[in-house]
Design a protein around this motif. Structure first.
Motif, PDB file in Angstrom:
ATOM      1  N   VAL A  75      55.719   6.599  56.515  1.00  0.00           N
ATOM      2  CA  VAL A  75      54.794   7.726  56.699  1.00  0.00           C
ATOM      3  C   VAL A  75      53.462   7.429  56.028  1.00  0.00           C
ATOM      4  CG1 VAL A  75      54.375  10.135  56.107  1.00  0.00           C
ATOM      5  CG2 VAL A  75      56.582   9.458  57.029  1.00  0.00           C
ATOM      6  N   ALA A  76      53.491   6.816  54.838  1.00  0.00           N
ATOM      7  CA  ALA A  76      52.249   6.434  54.167  1.00  0.00           C
ATOM      8  C   ALA A  76      51.447   5.460  55.027  1.00  0.00           C
ATOM      9  CB  ALA A  76      52.550   5.822  52.802  1.00  0.00           C
ATOM     10  N   ALA A  77      52.129   4.495  55.626  1.00  0.00           N
ATOM     11  CA  ALA A  77      51.447   3.535  56.495  1.00  0.00           C
ATOM     12  C   ALA A  77      50.825   4.231  57.705  1.00  0.00           C
ATOM     13  CB  ALA A  77      52.425   2.449  56.940  1.00  0.00           C
ATOM     14  N   CYS A  78      51.576   5.125  58.322  1.00  0.00           N
ATOM     15  CA  CYS A  78      51.060   5.854  59.480  1.00  0.00           C
ATOM     16  C   CYS A  78      49.868   6.715  59.090  1.00  0.00           C
ATOM     17  CB  CYS A  78      52.161   6.721  60.084  1.00  0.00           C
ATOM     18  SG  CYS A  78      53.507   5.819  60.869  1.00  0.00           S
ATOM     19  N   CYS A  79      49.983   7.396  57.961  1.00  0.00           N
ATOM     20  CA  CYS A  79      48.903   8.264  57.505  1.00  0.00           C
ATOM     21  C   CYS A  79      47.657   7.444  57.185  1.00  0.00           C
ATOM     22  CB  CYS A  79      49.359   9.048  56.284  1.00  0.00           C
ATOM     23  SG  CYS A  79      48.133  10.214  55.664  1.00  0.00           S
ATOM     24  N   GLY A  80      47.824   6.328  56.474  1.00  0.00           N
ATOM     25  CA  GLY A  80      46.678   5.495  56.152  1.00  0.00           C
ATOM     26  C   GLY A  80      46.010   4.929  57.383  1.00  0.00           C
ATOM     27  N   ALA A  81      46.809   4.436  58.325  1.00  0.00           N
ATOM     28  CA  ALA A  81      46.241   3.895  59.550  1.00  0.00           C
ATOM     29  C   ALA A  81      45.554   4.973  60.367  1.00  0.00           C
ATOM     30  CB  ALA A  81      47.344   3.229  60.377  1.00  0.00           C
ATOM     31  N   GLY A  82      46.195   6.139  60.481  1.00  0.00           N
ATOM     32  CA  GLY A  82      45.619   7.220  61.285  1.00  0.00           C
ATOM     33  C   GLY A  82      44.312   7.739  60.726  1.00  0.00           C
ATOM     34  N   LEU A  83      44.260   7.992  59.432  1.00  0.00           N
ATOM     35  CA  LEU A  83      43.036   8.496  58.819  1.00  0.00           C
ATOM     36  C   LEU A  83      41.931   7.446  58.867  1.00  0.00           C
ATOM     37  CD1 LEU A  83      44.445  10.418  55.723  1.00  0.00           C
ATOM     38  CD2 LEU A  83      43.640  11.376  57.894  1.00  0.00           C
ATOM     39  N   ALA A  84      42.297   6.166  58.707  1.00  0.00           N
ATOM     40  CA  ALA A  84      41.293   5.101  58.728  1.00  0.00           C
ATOM     41  C   ALA A  84      40.652   4.964  60.107  1.00  0.00           C
ATOM     42  CB  ALA A  84      41.920   3.780  58.301  1.00  0.00           C
ATOM     43  N   ILE A  85      41.453   4.950  61.166  1.00  0.00           N
ATOM     44  CA  ILE A  85      40.860   4.814  62.498  1.00  0.00           C
ATOM     45  C   ILE A  85      40.114   6.097  62.889  1.00  0.00           C
ATOM     46  CG2 ILE A  85      42.493   3.076  63.276  1.00  0.00           C
ATOM     47  CD1 ILE A  85      43.981   5.212  64.834  1.00  0.00           C
ATOM     48  N   SER A  86      40.543   7.248  62.364  1.00  0.00           N
ATOM     49  CA  SER A  86      39.798   8.482  62.625  1.00  0.00           C
ATOM     50  C   SER A  86      38.405   8.391  62.013  1.00  0.00           C
ATOM     51  CB  SER A  86      40.549   9.684  62.045  1.00  0.00           C
ATOM     52  OG  SER A  86      41.796   9.870  62.690  1.00  0.00           O
ATOM     53  N   GLY A  87      38.327   7.893  60.774  1.00  0.00           N
ATOM     54  CA  GLY A  87      37.025   7.709  60.155  1.00  0.00           C
ATOM     55  C   GLY A  87      36.171   6.710  60.906  1.00  0.00           C
ATOM     56  N   LEU A  88      36.784   5.623  61.371  1.00  0.00           N
ATOM     57  CA  LEU A  88      36.048   4.617  62.133  1.00  0.00           C
ATOM     58  C   LEU A  88      35.455   5.205  63.412  1.00  0.00           C
ATOM     59  CD1 LEU A  88      35.231   1.679  62.747  1.00  0.00           C
ATOM     60  CD2 LEU A  88      37.496   1.370  63.774  1.00  0.00           C
ATOM     61  N   VAL A  89      36.254   5.978  64.126  1.00  0.00           N
ATOM     62  CA  VAL A  89      35.773   6.587  65.371  1.00  0.00           C
ATOM     63  C   VAL A  89      34.608   7.529  65.100  1.00  0.00           C
ATOM     64  CG1 VAL A  89      36.397   8.228  67.193  1.00  0.00           C
ATOM     65  CG2 VAL A  89      37.924   6.325  66.642  1.00  0.00           C
ATOM     66  N   LEU A  90      34.732   8.373  64.093  1.00  0.00           N
ATOM     67  CA  LEU A  90      33.652   9.319  63.782  1.00  0.00           C
ATOM     68  C   LEU A  90      32.389   8.593  63.347  1.00  0.00           C
ATOM     69  CD1 LEU A  90      35.704  12.054  61.881  1.00  0.00           C
ATOM     70  CD2 LEU A  90      34.718  12.220  64.179  1.00  0.00           C
ATOM     71  N   GLN A  91      32.527   7.546  62.555  1.00  0.00           N
ATOM     72  CA  GLN A  91      31.351   6.789  62.135  1.00  0.00           C
ATOM     73  C   GLN A  91      30.673   6.114  63.322  1.00  0.00           C
ATOM     74  OE1 GLN A  91      32.657   4.125  59.025  1.00  0.00           O
ATOM     75  NE2 GLN A  91      33.368   5.814  57.729  1.00  0.00           N
ATOM     76  N   SER A  92      31.470   5.633  64.275  1.00  0.00           N
ATOM     77  CA  SER A  92      30.905   4.949  65.434  1.00  0.00           C
ATOM     78  C   SER A  92      30.261   5.927  66.404  1.00  0.00           C
ATOM     79  CB  SER A  92      31.999   4.149  66.153  1.00  0.00           C
ATOM     80  OG  SER A  92      32.557   3.175  65.299  1.00  0.00           O
ATOM     81  N   LEU A  93      30.939   7.031  66.701  1.00  0.00           N
ATOM     82  CA  LEU A  93      30.395   7.989  67.659  1.00  0.00           C
ATOM     83  C   LEU A  93      29.175   8.704  67.108  1.00  0.00           C
ATOM     84  CD1 LEU A  93      33.579   9.666  69.193  1.00  0.00           C
ATOM     85  CD2 LEU A  93      32.188   7.838  70.152  1.00  0.00           C
ATOM     86  N   LEU A  94      29.187   9.051  65.834  1.00  0.00           N
ATOM     87  CA  LEU A  94      28.083   9.786  65.223  1.00  0.00           C
ATOM     88  C   LEU A  94      27.020   8.864  64.631  1.00  0.00           C
ATOM     89  CD1 LEU A  94      30.147  12.550  63.376  1.00  0.00           C
ATOM     90  CD2 LEU A  94      29.044  12.686  65.611  1.00  0.00           C
ATOM     91  N   ARG A  95      27.323   7.554  64.587  1.00  0.00           N
ATOM     92  CA  ARG A  95      26.402   6.571  63.998  1.00  0.00           C
ATOM     93  C   ARG A  95      25.986   7.001  62.594  1.00  0.00           C
ATOM     94  NH1 ARG A  95      21.506   5.577  67.594  1.00  0.00           N
ATOM     95  NH2 ARG A  95      21.246   3.776  66.237  1.00  0.00           N
ATOM     96  N   ASN A  96      26.987   7.395  61.829  1.00  0.00           N
ATOM     97  CA  ASN A  96      26.749   7.863  60.467  1.00  0.00           C
ATOM     98  C   ASN A  96      27.771   7.211  59.551  1.00  0.00           C
ATOM     99  OD1 ASN A  96      26.672   9.515  58.029  1.00  0.00           O
ATOM    100  ND2 ASN A  96      25.386  10.909  59.216  1.00  0.00           N
ATOM    101  N   ALA A  97      27.302   6.446  58.568  1.00  0.00           N
ATOM    102  CA  ALA A  97      28.198   5.689  57.690  1.00  0.00           C
ATOM    103  C   ALA A  97      29.035   6.574  56.787  1.00  0.00           C
ATOM    104  CB  ALA A  97      27.380   4.719  56.843  1.00  0.00           C
ATOM    105  N   LEU A  98      28.648   7.859  56.653  1.00  0.00           N
ATOM    106  CA  LEU A  98      29.365   8.755  55.752  1.00  0.00           C
ATOM    107  C   LEU A  98      30.356   9.667  56.469  1.00  0.00           C
ATOM    108  CD1 LEU A  98      26.397   9.822  53.435  1.00  0.00           C
ATOM    109  CD2 LEU A  98      28.051   7.983  53.098  1.00  0.00           C
ATOM    110  N   ALA A  99      30.502   9.505  57.764  1.00  0.00           N
ATOM    111  CA  ALA A  99      31.387  10.384  58.524  1.00  0.00           C
ATOM    112  C   ALA A  99      32.849   9.997  58.297  1.00  0.00           C
ATOM    113  CB  ALA A  99      31.057  10.305  60.012  1.00  0.00           C
ATOM    114  N   ASP A 100      33.675  10.988  58.030  1.00  0.00           N
ATOM    115  CA  ASP A 100      35.125  10.806  58.005  1.00  0.00           C
ATOM    116  C   ASP A 100      35.763  12.188  58.093  1.00  0.00           C
ATOM    117  OD1 ASP A 100      35.186  11.806  55.266  1.00  0.00           O
ATOM    118  OD2 ASP A 100      37.016  10.635  54.997  1.00  0.00           O
ATOM    119  N   PRO A 101      37.058  12.270  58.452  1.00  0.00           N
ATOM    120  CA  PRO A 101      37.680  13.590  58.662  1.00  0.00           C
ATOM    121  C   PRO A 101      37.617  14.497  57.447  1.00  0.00           C
ATOM    122  CG  PRO A 101      39.080  11.851  59.523  1.00  0.00           C
ATOM    123  CD  PRO A 101      37.982  11.170  58.771  1.00  0.00           C
TER     124      PRO A 101
END
Length: 350
Positions: free
Chosen positions: A77-103
């Motif tokens: 579960v820790a692995a899933c949570c870490g991977a999920g939150l990390a890719i969520s932050g990556l997507v938000l940073q890429s779509l919003l073009r903002n280095a500080l974006a994360d869930p």
């Protein structure tokens, strides 16, 4: 590209994928073995052989129970949570073009927490709405509110590359955190309030196999969606207008990926609570290691995020003898300095 070059490229990708899976397996195994009561790797592997393949290794039932019923599902579960939150932050940073974006900073985690608490404590949905669905509704509501606030504060201009979305996210986080506290104060008894407040800081103590079967498919779905849209995410690096000129269906991609981000964040929050800074720190670390092309960046971010949260969980269990720290405390100790570093680097870049 010649046939030989294509074969070499495919073999290289297969080799990198095998190494990544091996590293992830080692991290999960470490999470299963390390704790207040250390258990050897041999015992952990023999326990897996007994449970999965029906082997008959003679083992201490207490140690086998600790591995199979407690530590192994917690590590997964820790692995899933870490991977999920990390890719969520990556997507938000890429779509919003903002280095500080994360869930966490954009209020999505806070909204998911409010939705989950509203379902479990206030009884919203009268038992028909599940915990994860309530968290998803809260996450989507929070993001829409933050986006509208940022757009209004920016005078209707695009959110890309501006600080308005982060400032709006902080305001949204405070609002939904206040709503969560209000619901807990009004509807929960003392024992419920104590448990929920510990859960809101991030808590993997209750992770069991049913949580694995919920978290793993959701994270894999989010990962596949991100890899499928890797080229579109590359195009967003030049802005939504440039992406549209390259043939990317901008609105459809934004809705798909932000929806996937909200879903992944909501499910993770419903299982382990609100864990901050993973989505902020890990994408920057992955960019430093593999570059900015999302074909490599997405799986690298997921792998590093999974390993990072497993390591944070191990620290939370071993840092203070006889006590378990909320995992959000560990991620904040790492994330807060990283947040400051990103701010300083961004200012120098301007």
């Amino acid at each position: 590209m010649s046939l030989a070059a294509i074969r070499h490229h495919n073999v290289s990708r297969l080799g990198r994928g095998t190494i990544a899976l091996a590293l992830l397996a080692v991290a999960v195994l470490a999470g299963a073995c390390i704790g207040e009561t250390p258990i050897s790797v041999a015992v952990a592997l023999q326990t897996l052989a007994n449970k999965i393949f029906g082997a008959a290794y003679p083992l201490d039932p207490i140690e086998a129970g600790i591995i199979w019923n407690y530590r192994l599902p917690r590590a997964i579960v820790a692995a899933c949570c870490g991977a999920g939150l990390a890719i969520s932050g990556l997507v938000l940073q890429s779509l919003l073009r903002n280095a500080l974006a994360d869930p966490y900073l954009l209020g999505i985690s806070a909204g998911a927490s409010t939705g989950a608490v509203a379902v479990t404590i206030a009884g919203l949905g009268a038992g028909v709405v599940s915990l994860s669905l309530g968290a998803f509704a809260g996450a989507v509501t929070a993001f829409l509110l933050v986006a509208m606030l940022a757009r209004a504060a920016g005078g209707g201009v695009t959110l890309h590359g501006t600080g308005q979305i982060v400032l709006a996210g902080i305001a949204g986080s405070q609002l939904f955190n206040a709503l969560t506290s209000f619901i807990i104060t009004k509807s929960a008894n003392a024992e419920q309030a104590r448990g929920i407040m510990f859960w809101l800081l991030g808590n993997l103590s209750g992770a069991r196999w049913p949580d694995v079967w919920l978290a793993m498919p959701v994270v894999l779905l989010g990962l596949v969606a991100c890899i499928w849209h890797a080229r579109a995410l590359d195009a967003f690096a030049f802005g939504a207008e440039s992406a549209a000129s390259l043939g990317v269906p901008v609105r459809a991609v934004q809705v798909m990926l932000i929806g996937a981000t909200a879903l992944v964040t909501a499910v993770m929050v419903s299982i382990v609570g609100s864990i901050g800074f993973v989505g902020l720190v890990i994408p920057h670390a992955a960019r430093f290691l593999v570059g900015v092309r999302h074909g490599r960046l997405v799986p690298a971010t997921a792998l590093i995020g999974a390993a990072f949260l497993i390591a944070a969980d191990i620290l939370s269990r071993t840092m203070i003898a006889g006590q378990v720290l909320p995992i959000g405390v560990i991620t904040a100790l790492v994330g807060a300095p990283a947040f400051a570093l990103v701010l300083i680097r961004g200012r120098r870049a301007r």
